[in-house]
Design a protein around this motif. Structure first.
Motif, PDB file in Angstrom:
ATOM      1  N   GLU A   1      42.087  29.568  37.054  1.00  0.00           N
ATOM      2  CA  GLU A   1      42.675  28.887  38.205  1.00  0.00           C
ATOM      3  C   GLU A   1      44.087  29.375  38.479  1.00  0.00           C
ATOM      4  OE1 GLU A   1      40.957  24.598  39.319  1.00  0.00           O
ATOM      5  OE2 GLU A   1      42.272  24.586  37.573  1.00  0.00           O
ATOM      6  N   ARG A   2      44.866  29.570  37.413  1.00  0.00           N
ATOM      7  CA  ARG A   2      46.254  30.029  37.589  1.00  0.00           C
ATOM      8  C   ARG A   2      46.286  31.403  38.257  1.00  0.00           C
ATOM      9  NH1 ARG A   2      50.931  29.138  34.594  1.00  0.00           N
ATOM     10  NH2 ARG A   2      50.115  27.010  34.384  1.00  0.00           N
ATOM     11  N   ILE A   3      45.400  32.279  37.836  1.00  0.00           N
ATOM     12  CA  ILE A   3      45.395  33.634  38.385  1.00  0.00           C
ATOM     13  C   ILE A   3      44.949  33.640  39.844  1.00  0.00           C
ATOM     14  CG2 ILE A   3      44.071  35.802  38.280  1.00  0.00           C
ATOM     15  CD1 ILE A   3      44.347  35.657  35.243  1.00  0.00           C
ATOM     16  N   SER A   4      43.909  32.883  40.153  1.00  0.00           N
ATOM     17  CA  SER A   4      43.394  32.906  41.528  1.00  0.00           C
ATOM     18  C   SER A   4      44.405  32.335  42.523  1.00  0.00           C
ATOM     19  CB  SER A   4      42.079  32.130  41.614  1.00  0.00           C
ATOM     20  OG  SER A   4      42.291  30.753  41.381  1.00  0.00           O
ATOM     21  N   ALA A   5      45.200  31.354  42.079  1.00  0.00           N
ATOM     22  CA  ALA A   5      46.152  30.703  42.977  1.00  0.00           C
ATOM     23  C   ALA A   5      47.497  31.404  43.042  1.00  0.00           C
ATOM     24  CB  ALA A   5      46.355  29.250  42.540  1.00  0.00           C
ATOM     25  N   ALA A   6      47.768  32.311  42.100  1.00  0.00           N
ATOM     26  CA  ALA A   6      49.057  33.000  42.083  1.00  0.00           C
ATOM     27  C   ALA A   6      49.197  33.888  43.306  1.00  0.00           C
ATOM     28  CB  ALA A   6      49.182  33.835  40.808  1.00  0.00           C
ATOM     29  N   PRO A   7      50.370  34.000  43.891  1.00  0.00           N
ATOM     30  CA  PRO A   7      50.549  34.862  45.064  1.00  0.00           C
ATOM     31  C   PRO A   7      50.330  36.327  44.721  1.00  0.00           C
ATOM     32  CG  PRO A   7      52.671  34.068  44.238  1.00  0.00           C
ATOM     33  CD  PRO A   7      51.627  33.321  43.487  1.00  0.00           C
ATOM     34  N   ALA A   8      49.948  37.107  45.709  1.00  0.00           N
ATOM     35  CA  ALA A   8      49.752  38.538  45.514  1.00  0.00           C
ATOM     36  C   ALA A   8      51.022  39.168  44.953  1.00  0.00           C
ATOM     37  CB  ALA A   8      49.355  39.199  46.827  1.00  0.00           C
TER      38      ALA A   8
ATOM     39  N   SER B   1      51.966  38.665  41.894  1.00  0.00           N
ATOM     40  CA  SER B   1      52.286  37.892  40.698  1.00  0.00           C
ATOM     41  C   SER B   1      51.135  38.012  39.712  1.00  0.00           C
ATOM     42  CB  SER B   1      52.510  36.425  41.070  1.00  0.00           C
ATOM     43  OG  SER B   1      52.667  35.630  39.906  1.00  0.00           O
ATOM     44  N   THR B   2      51.442  38.317  38.463  1.00  0.00           N
ATOM     45  CA  THR B   2      50.402  38.517  37.450  1.00  0.00           C
ATOM     46  C   THR B   2      50.697  37.623  36.252  1.00  0.00           C
ATOM     47  OG1 THR B   2      51.657  40.398  36.561  1.00  0.00           O
ATOM     48  CG2 THR B   2      49.925  40.888  38.147  1.00  0.00           C
ATOM     49  N   PRO B   3      50.211  36.374  36.269  1.00  0.00           N
ATOM     50  CA  PRO B   3      50.516  35.437  35.175  1.00  0.00           C
ATOM     51  C   PRO B   3      50.070  35.951  33.814  1.00  0.00           C
ATOM     52  CG  PRO B   3      49.495  34.305  37.031  1.00  0.00           C
ATOM     53  CD  PRO B   3      49.370  35.767  37.308  1.00  0.00           C
ATOM     54  N   TYR B   4      48.862  36.491  33.745  1.00  0.00           N
ATOM     55  CA  TYR B   4      48.336  37.031  32.485  1.00  0.00           C
ATOM     56  C   TYR B   4      47.624  38.324  32.848  1.00  0.00           C
ATOM     57  CZ  TYR B   4      48.575  31.955  32.064  1.00  0.00           C
ATOM     58  OH  TYR B   4      48.972  30.655  32.139  1.00  0.00           O
TER      59      TYR B   4
ATOM     60  N   ASP C   1      44.660  43.846  45.398  1.00  0.00           N
ATOM     61  CA  ASP C   1      45.534  42.912  44.675  1.00  0.00           C
ATOM     62  C   ASP C   1      44.918  42.438  43.370  1.00  0.00           C
ATOM     63  OD1 ASP C   1      47.535  42.805  46.748  1.00  0.00           O
ATOM     64  OD2 ASP C   1      46.118  41.598  47.908  1.00  0.00           O
ATOM     65  N   LEU C   2      43.580  42.402  43.314  1.00  0.00           N
ATOM     66  CA  LEU C   2      42.892  41.841  42.155  1.00  0.00           C
ATOM     67  C   LEU C   2      41.612  42.624  41.900  1.00  0.00           C
ATOM     68  CD1 LEU C   2      42.301  39.641  40.019  1.00  0.00           C
ATOM     69  CD2 LEU C   2      41.414  38.205  41.861  1.00  0.00           C
ATOM     70  N   LEU C   3      41.486  43.178  40.709  1.00  0.00           N
ATOM     71  CA  LEU C   3      40.279  43.886  40.294  1.00  0.00           C
ATOM     72  C   LEU C   3      39.579  43.057  39.228  1.00  0.00           C
ATOM     73  CD1 LEU C   3      38.379  46.373  40.152  1.00  0.00           C
ATOM     74  CD2 LEU C   3      39.925  47.300  38.397  1.00  0.00           C
ATOM     75  N   ILE C   4      38.289  42.793  39.434  1.00  0.00           N
ATOM     76  CA  ILE C   4      37.487  42.023  38.483  1.00  0.00           C
ATOM     77  C   ILE C   4      36.279  42.870  38.093  1.00  0.00           C
ATOM     78  CG2 ILE C   4      36.186  39.899  38.089  1.00  0.00           C
ATOM     79  CD1 ILE C   4      37.844  38.568  40.249  1.00  0.00           C
TER      80      ILE C   4
ATOM     81  N   GLY D   1      51.885  46.012  39.327  1.00  0.00           N
ATOM     82  CA  GLY D   1      51.964  44.559  39.418  1.00  0.00           C
ATOM     83  C   GLY D   1      50.730  43.911  40.001  1.00  0.00           C
ATOM     84  N   LYS D   2      49.583  44.571  39.903  1.00  0.00           N
ATOM     85  CA  LYS D   2      48.321  44.018  40.395  1.00  0.00           C
ATOM     86  C   LYS D   2      47.552  43.378  39.231  1.00  0.00           C
ATOM     87  CE  LYS D   2      49.400  45.892  44.314  1.00  0.00           C
ATOM     88  NZ  LYS D   2      48.550  46.877  44.961  1.00  0.00           N
ATOM     89  N   GLN D   3      46.745  42.382  39.532  1.00  0.00           N
ATOM     90  CA  GLN D   3      46.050  41.609  38.502  1.00  0.00           C
ATOM     91  C   GLN D   3      44.702  42.232  38.133  1.00  0.00           C
ATOM     92  OE1 GLN D   3      47.098  38.483  36.907  1.00  0.00           O
ATOM     93  NE2 GLN D   3      45.436  39.179  35.571  1.00  0.00           N
TER      94      GLN D   3
END
Length: 500
Positions: free
Chosen positions: A183-190, A192-195, A258-261, A288-290
């Motif tokens: 949840e923290r990662i999905s809601a973080a702004p582009a 921002s990489t919490p973990y 912004d986000l690679l899964i 800085g991409k997640q």
């Protein structure tokens, strides 16, 4: 590795359209193909079967050749290279196909993958907006546009399951940390990489795919550019880009998100593909991409992956989604049954029955789904109310047919190495330090206790040791667990982890 031609009678696979087949014969072929699937699942295990055989379909058996279809060229090539003989043997036995098997890629009309829509929006040429088209109205890509005009990312992404959201994910002790991080990662702004990276690992049916798909869908709603891949789709996309000479565009698009899964990363194979995967991870993290990755084991246990990739993945937040405890199983089953009740208002299951079923079906979420569907079918088809007895009858096949897991010596070595903070190479080595000798002896004891292998065979699998060395280790651990209660509990835990 199993190699060989899939069709004995022809050097090239049969890809021509088959003549119409009588419905009865088609149904018969599908029934026999189900038997082949059961054989493959039993021999290879659920993980391998789901990854490589779940999407193989039977067309027909013509002139002694079993015609099978797959959704991608990559999957066709992989099966031909690795499972040709196994497929041929089972099809000859069950499908009356003495002339072997022919694999072809089926043309399936489907809507564009949403992850690819995000990436395709970055094309240099302007894209014309068009209304959404139902899946049944979409022509295959090869018929719609020339290959030279298609975006190299069009065929690489993986469709998301709309049902797999944060709202439908049932949270318990075993998955609370993973859920909070997701949840923290999905809601973080582009940007921002919490973990970074977030690495989730779990066994089959424990919710890791549900959770990472929920990340993808929620992050897109927050305006992020998201690319979601299974391992086989990532490999196929890269190979297809190389063949079409659009690899540079493929790489640039991946680096523009912004986000690679990536799901089931343990299946990424091939030196060049692993190199590109590693370069992509490094480039995105440095920018800085997640990154979010899911697998069935710890990063350090992904022995097929390049060591630098393993190190990079282990450098972020690594979270295990544990086994479902009884309380969580009750919550999951209650949620599933409530969903079924919405479509069948007269369907009702008492909490005592739910608790009883959750206690019996103690494996994973998929089996709980199966239990819910069986109970519904039993209640609606017979018209009887759901009692303890009717519930037990409905789920009998789920409980009785489950056999103990077949334990492999390699699994024992990996688990013991992880538990005692040594490497599998240490256990197989000649090192005689106390930190290595004890885990090695425990692993030998477990190999003797949990596998049918002989002492000489176990010795060979532990670095070519003599059978007397194995016998000494087994006797020493047998004596130690009688005298040392802590060691007894530790070994008992390892046994249960290996057998579950």
């Amino acid at each position: 590795m199993e190699t060989g031609n899939l069709v004995e009678a022809a050097a090239t696979p049969v890809v021509t359209r088959l003549a119409p087949t009588e419905p009865a014969s088609v149904a018969g072929a599908k029934d026999r193909w189900d038997r082949v699937r059961r054989r493959l699942r039993a021999e290879l295990g659920e993980d391998v079967f789901s990854s490589w055989f779940a999407r193989v379909e039977i067309g027909a058996v013509v002139e002694g050749v079993a015609h099978l279809t797959v959704p991608t060229r990559f999957l066709k090539s992989w099966l031909e290279a690795h499972y040709a003989e196994r497929l041929r043997a089972h099809c000859m036995a069950e499908l009356d196909a003495p002339n072997g098997v022919a694999l072809s890629v089926r043309q399936v009309a489907r809507e564009s993958s949403e992850p690819c829509q995000d990436l395709s929006a970055q094309r240099a040429r302007p894209a014309q907006a068009r209304p959404a088209t139902p899946m049944s109205d979409v022509a295959p890509a090869s018929a719609a546009t020339p290959a030279s005009d298609r975006d190299p990312m069009d065929a690489c992404g993986t469709l998301l399951d709309r049902r797999m959201t944060f709202q439908s994910f049932v949270v318990g002790k075993s998955n609370a940390l993973a859920f909070a991080a997701a949840e923290r990662i999905s809601a973080a702004p582009a940007g921002s990489t919490p973990y970074n990276p977030l690495y989730l690992h779990a066994g089959v049916g424990l919710g890791k795919t549900h959770l990472i798909q929920a990340i993808a869908q929620d992050a897109r709603q927050h305006g992020k550019r998201v690319a979601y891949f299974t391992a086989d789709r990532f490999m196929y996309g890269f190979v297809a880009a190389l063949k079409s000479q659009t690899a540079l565009a493929f790489k640039e698009k991946l680096r523009g998100i912004d986000l690679l899964i990536v799901d089931d990363v343990q299946f990424i194979q091939g030196r060049s593909i692993q190199q590109e995967f590693g370069h992509t991870i490094n480039a995105l993290i440095d920018a800085g991409k997640q990154i979010v990755v899911a697998a069935d084991r710890l990063p350090t246990d992904l022995e097929a992956l390049d060591e630098r990739i393993r190190s990079r993945l282990a450098g972020g937040l690594v979270v295990e989604i544990g086994e479902l405890d009884e309380a969580l199983r009750v919550k999951i089953l209650t949620t599933r049954l409530d969903g079924l009740k919405a479509a069948h208002p007269s369907f009702h299951v008492n909490p005592d029955v739910i608790a009883y079923v959750a206690k019996l079906v103690a494996t994973n979420g998929r089996d709980l789904d199966g239990a819910a569907n069986r109970i519904l079918a039993h209640a609606t088809l017979t018209g009887a109310s759901v009692t303890m007895e009717t519930a037990e009858a409905a789920i009998r096949d789920l409980v009785r047919t489950r056999e103990p897991r077949r334990v492999k010596i390699e699994d024992i070595q990996k688990l013991v190495a992880t538990r005692y903070n040594v490497s599998r190479a240490d256990i197989l080595s000649e090192r005689r330090t106390a930190a290595v000798v004890k885990p090695r002896q425990i692993a030998m004891y477990l190999a003797k206790a949990l596998t049918p292998r002989s002492l000489p065979e176990i010795g060979r699998r532990f670095g070519g040791r003599d059978h007397t060395t194995v016998l000494h280790a087994v006797r020493k651990i047998e004596k130690a667990i009688v005298e040392d209660r802590l060691l007894h509990d530790e070994v008992d835990l390892l046994k249960r982890m290996l057998q579950e």
